[in-house]
Design a protein around this motif. Structure first.
Motif: not given
Length: 104
Positions: A57-70, A45-55
């Motif tokens: 951002l995490h994928l994009n910023r903290l793991l910059p080697s991940l392509s958009i496709k990944t 029930g705590n999985v919401n749009l804010d959690v997904v958005k921060r995830f």
């Protein structure tokens, strides 16, 4: 229900009920484990749009080697998981609310 338990049940569903390939199971497991590592063992029930958005951002910023496709593959797995949760009448974020990033 907690996130970890739901992920395990979802992967079992994919294996047994949907008869998905081993490669799909491994990929879904990898992507959802990464989400679990980010979010922790929270209530569904705590999985919401804010959690997904921060995830995302995490994928994009903290793991910059991940392509958009990944990054999209992560979101596809998460949407499939949430779709299963909704079918199981588990209260969580509606999967349709997650948009995939535009791939150039």
């Amino acid at each position: 229900m907690k996130l970890r338990e739901a992920i395990v049940q979802f992967l079992e569903y994919c294996e047994i009920d949907k008869n998905q390939s081993q490669r799909t199971l491994v990929a879904y497991g990898h992507y959802l484990t990464r989400f679990f590592g980010f979010a922790g063992d929270i209530e569904l029930g705590n999985v919401n749009l804010d959690v997904v958005k921060r995830f995302r951002l995490h994928l994009n910023r903290l793991l910059p080697s991940l392509s958009i496709k990944t990054q999209s593959y992560h979101m596809i797995a998460l949407r499939a998981f949430l779709k299963w949760c909704v079918k199981q009448d588990l209260k969580t974020l509606e999967p349709e609310k997650i948009e995939l990033p535009k791939i150039p």
